[in-house]
Design an enzyme around this catalytic site. Structure first.
Site, short mmCIF file in Angstrom:
data_model
loop_
_atom_site.label_atom_id
_atom_site.label_comp_id
_atom_site.label_asym_id
_atom_site.label_seq_id
_atom_site.Cartn_x
_atom_site.Cartn_y
_atom_site.Cartn_z
N SER A 193 0.86 -1.19 0.00
CA SER A 193 0.00 0.00 0.00
C SER A 193 0.90 1.24 0.00
O SER A 193 2.12 1.12 0.03
CB SER A 193 -0.92 -0.01 1.21
OG SER A 193 -0.15 -0.07 2.39
N SER A 194 0.30 2.41 -0.01
CA SER A 194 1.03 3.69 0.01
C SER A 194 1.92 3.90 -1.21
O SER A 194 3.00 4.48 -1.12
CB SER A 194 1.90 3.84 1.26
OG SER A 194 1.14 3.66 2.41
N GLY B 64 0.90 5.57 -3.70
CA GLY B 64 0.45 6.82 -4.33
C GLY B 64 -0.54 6.55 -5.44
O GLY B 64 -0.53 7.20 -6.49
N ASP C 70 -5.67 -8.69 -1.04
CA ASP C 70 -6.44 -8.52 0.19
C ASP C 70 -7.77 -9.25 0.04
O ASP C 70 -8.40 -9.18 -1.03
CB ASP C 70 -6.81 -7.04 0.43
CG ASP C 70 -5.60 -6.15 0.62
OD1 ASP C 70 -4.51 -6.70 0.84
OD2 ASP C 70 -5.76 -4.91 0.55
N GLU D 141 -10.59 -8.44 1.38
CA GLU D 141 -11.74 -7.55 1.23
C GLU D 141 -11.84 -6.86 -0.13
O GLU D 141 -12.88 -6.33 -0.48
CB GLU D 141 -11.84 -6.54 2.37
CG GLU D 141 -10.61 -5.70 2.63
CD GLU D 141 -9.79 -6.30 3.77
OE1 GLU D 141 -10.31 -6.44 4.87
OE2 GLU D 141 -8.61 -6.61 3.52
N GLN E 173 5.55 -9.38 -10.93
CA GLN E 173 5.08 -10.59 -11.61
C GLN E 173 4.03 -11.30 -10.76
O GLN E 173 2.99 -11.74 -11.24
CB GLN E 173 6.24 -11.55 -11.86
CG GLN E 173 7.30 -11.03 -12.81
CD GLN E 173 8.48 -12.01 -12.91
OE1 GLN E 173 8.30 -13.21 -12.86
NE2 GLN E 173 9.67 -11.48 -13.04
N LYS F 48 11.44 -7.72 -19.44
CA LYS F 48 11.16 -8.87 -18.58
C LYS F 48 9.75 -8.75 -17.99
O LYS F 48 8.96 -9.70 -18.01
CB LYS F 48 12.20 -8.87 -17.47
CG LYS F 48 12.26 -10.13 -16.67
CD LYS F 48 13.64 -10.18 -16.00
CE LYS F 48 13.61 -10.81 -14.65
NZ LYS F 48 14.84 -10.56 -13.91
N CYS G 78 -11.53 26.06 11.51
CA CYS G 78 -12.48 25.24 12.26
C CYS G 78 -12.13 25.19 13.76
O CYS G 78 -12.28 26.19 14.43
CB CYS G 78 -12.61 23.86 11.62
SG CYS G 78 -14.24 23.15 11.96
N HIS H 44 -13.80 25.02 6.10
CA HIS H 44 -12.54 24.39 5.66
C HIS H 44 -12.14 24.86 4.26
O HIS H 44 -12.42 24.18 3.27
CB HIS H 44 -12.68 22.87 5.67
CG HIS H 44 -12.78 22.31 7.04
ND1 HIS H 44 -11.68 21.96 7.79
CD2 HIS H 44 -13.86 22.08 7.82
CE1 HIS H 44 -12.08 21.52 8.97
NE2 HIS H 44 -13.39 21.58 9.02
N GLU I 212 -9.41 24.72 2.90
CA GLU I 212 -8.40 23.84 2.28
C GLU I 212 -9.01 22.84 1.30
O GLU I 212 -8.29 22.24 0.51
CB GLU I 212 -7.58 23.12 3.36
CG GLU I 212 -8.28 22.00 4.13
CD GLU I 212 -9.06 22.50 5.36
OE1 GLU I 212 -9.43 23.69 5.39
OE2 GLU I 212 -9.31 21.68 6.26
#
Ligand code: GLN
Length: 541
Positions: free
Chosen positions: A13-14, A16, A147, A149, A192, A223, A381, A507, A509
């Site tokens: 995971s992570s 991106g 995974d 799930e 692979q 490859k 906030c 917010h 942002e």
């Protein structure tokens, strides 16, 4: 006919995946295609709204009030396709909907099963986004192939191609090609295996985007192509960007990704216009100012907890050709070490939103420091609520003033529960959420920044400024420069005598883009630049 791209992730995971999906969307949009982005998350929570930032990072709020995965923030920053409640589904929502149908008797006595009922429900939320105004739907599947799930989602996207025709669907798999120091080489085996797992489920990826820290040689690409059953041109390298995330779309274009997608799906469009993005990178590489901003929060050590805030600061920086060093300061630390020690030297202080009592006193201290030293301050906030508490205690002299969120019995409840919240007991999806109108007073910092008397911003809160204190605060120099149109809810506060002290209940942002920085972030950063140059001048004298 709307076409579909599915993005899956493999190995770890992570990687991106959200950023890569957003970049794919952005480049295709820049080619003139009308796109919609969607994220399907395999966890059972109905939405991330009740999850801790340690688990899930920031909760991203849309105009319609849905509380969504932070990847939708990437989508909105990179693309302009409309996002709504339909742009993010979780396993929890899928099951909830199927179970409600079962209770209504809609399955006519059948046994309700993962296949076909859950998978049908998943396919229907994907198909919902396809319409005459949409050339392309990009659906990102959360989690990692392998995974347990994720399985119903992968099965559903496999079936989807059978329903709408293989020629209308494209599968992109994002994978990792790690560098092994001991061996001194890149390793293709995890890729692979990951593709092997996808193929077991019946999905043959069309394109592999390979995340790597070193360039992948032509031999290694060959490859990967051979073992994963894709043509060489479909093995796209996506190397780590140590400079900026805004390089990702440009590097994908350089590696031929958009061309390949357009050809494979038979899309009719022009070539991408990347001039605005190239200009951004040029500005980033050639800053004219260097300033520093402290973000004082409860989860400062966690990068994803205030993701959109950090991004918005960067956007405003780019607008002024300013390189901004952001100091992530844990508010609790201020309680132990003092504001002076941790905050002296910064050109501005931002206190973001949040929940819970931990670190509140540190935030209040940080705000006092900013107010007393005339340091630009931006509260968001909970940051606004803390600014009110600070002003109440130290300027209006209301001893131990507090928010009833943290002290129910305070003598001075300057922040209290919104009326509409009083009888609410459920935690999920029950805050004051989404886009609301704000009326802005003339000749205020907010008006100067927005250059508008009315704005719409996104909300996510249960508490508000207690109106019985308004006059007392005004008499001591706090302005209520933004309110709900009926004047009842305080949305923006400012300190009159201060160079730039603005705090907002909403917010901002969530509405900043690299190519269109948010006006309040711009106002704040501009004030920080001014503060920095004043300080530099004083030092020279
Ligand atoms: N905890 C505060 C409230 O519920 C602030 C919320 C926030 O910062 N998002 O009003």
């Amino acid at each position: 006919m709307t076409k579909h791209i599915f993005v899956t992730g493999g190995v770890v995971s992570s990687l991106g995946k959200g950023l890569t999906s957003a970049s794919v969307g952005m480049v295709l949009e820049q080619r003139g295609l009308r796109i919609k982005m969607q994220k399907l998350d395999p966890y059972i929570n109905v939405d991330p709204g009740t999850m801790s930032p340690y688990q899930h990072g920031e909760v991203y709020v849309l105009d319609d009030g849905s509380e969504t995965d932070l990847d939708l923030g990437h989508y909105e920053r990179f693309t302009n396709g409309p996002l709504t409640r339909d742009s993010n589904y979780t396993t929890g929502q899928i099951y909830q909907s199927v179970i409600e149908k079962e209770r209504r008797g809609e399955f006519l006595g059948k046994t309700v099963q993962v296949i076909p009922h859950i998978t049908d429900e998943i396919k229907s939320v994907i198909a919902k986004l396809a319409d005459d105004d949409t050339d392309l739907v990009i659906t990102e599947i959360g989690g990692t192939v392998g995974d347990i799930e994720s399985l119903p989602f992968l099965e559903a996207i496999r079936q989807f191609a059978l329903d709408v025709g293989k020629e209308n669907c494209l599968y992109i798999h994002l994978t990792l090609v790690p560098y092994l120091k001991a061996a001194g080489e890149l390793k293709t085996k995890p890729t692979q295996h990951s593709v092997g797992q996808l193929r077991e489920i019946g999905i043959q990826p069309d394109i592999l985007i390979c995340r790597t820290e070193r360039s992948i040689s032509e031999d290694d690409r060959r490859k990967i192509a051979l073992f994963c059953n894709v043509p060489l041109e479909a093995v796209i390298e996506e190397k780590d960007k140590d400079f900026s995330i805004y390089e990702v779309p440009l590097s994908l274009v350089n590696n031929g990704l958009d061309e390949l997608i357009v050809r494979r799906l038979g899309l009719k469009c022009g070539s991408p216009d990347l001039s605005q993005w190239k200009d951004l990178l040029h500005r980033l590489r050639n800053p004219r100012h260097e300033i520093s901003i402290a973000v004082v929060g409860k989860y400062a050590e966690h990068r994803d907890a205030y993701k959109s805030i950090y991004e918005s600061i960067d956007h405003a920086g780019m607008a002024f050709d300013a390189q901004i060093r952001v100091g992530r300061i844990q508010s609790e630390q201020i309680e132990h070490e003092g504001a002076e020690r941790l905050l002296a030297g910064y050109d501005g202080i931002l206190v973001p939103g949040g929940f819970g009592e931990r670190g509140i006193e540190g935030k209040v201290e940080a705000i006092r420091f900013a107010r007393e030293r005339n340091l630009p301050f931006f509260g968001i906030c909970l940051g606004m609520q803390c600014a009110v508490i600070e002003f109440a205690r130290n300027v209006v002299s209301l001893e131990n003033a507090h928010s009833t969120e943290f002290n129910k019995d305070t003598h001075h409840p300057v922040i209290c529960l919104l009326d509409e919240q009083r009888n609410i007991t459920d935690m999920g999806g029950t805050m004051r959420l989404g886009a609301q109108d704000t009326k802005i007073a003339e000749s205020s910092k907010a008006n100067e920044a927005y250059e508008a008397d009315f704005v719409q911003e996104r909300h996510r809160h249960r508490y508000e400024f207690n109106n019985s204190y308004r006059q007392q605060f005004e008499a001591h120099g706090m302005t209520f420069s933004g309110t709900s149109p009926d004047g009842k809810l305080v949305e923006i506060v400012e300190v009159d005598s201060h160079p730039w002290f603005v705090a907002v209940q909403f917010h901002p942002e969530f509405k900043s883009q690299p190519t269109a920085a948010h006006p309040l972030f711009k106002g704040f950063v501009e004030a920080c630049i001014a503060r920095h140059s004043n300080r530099a001048e004083q030092t020279v004298v």
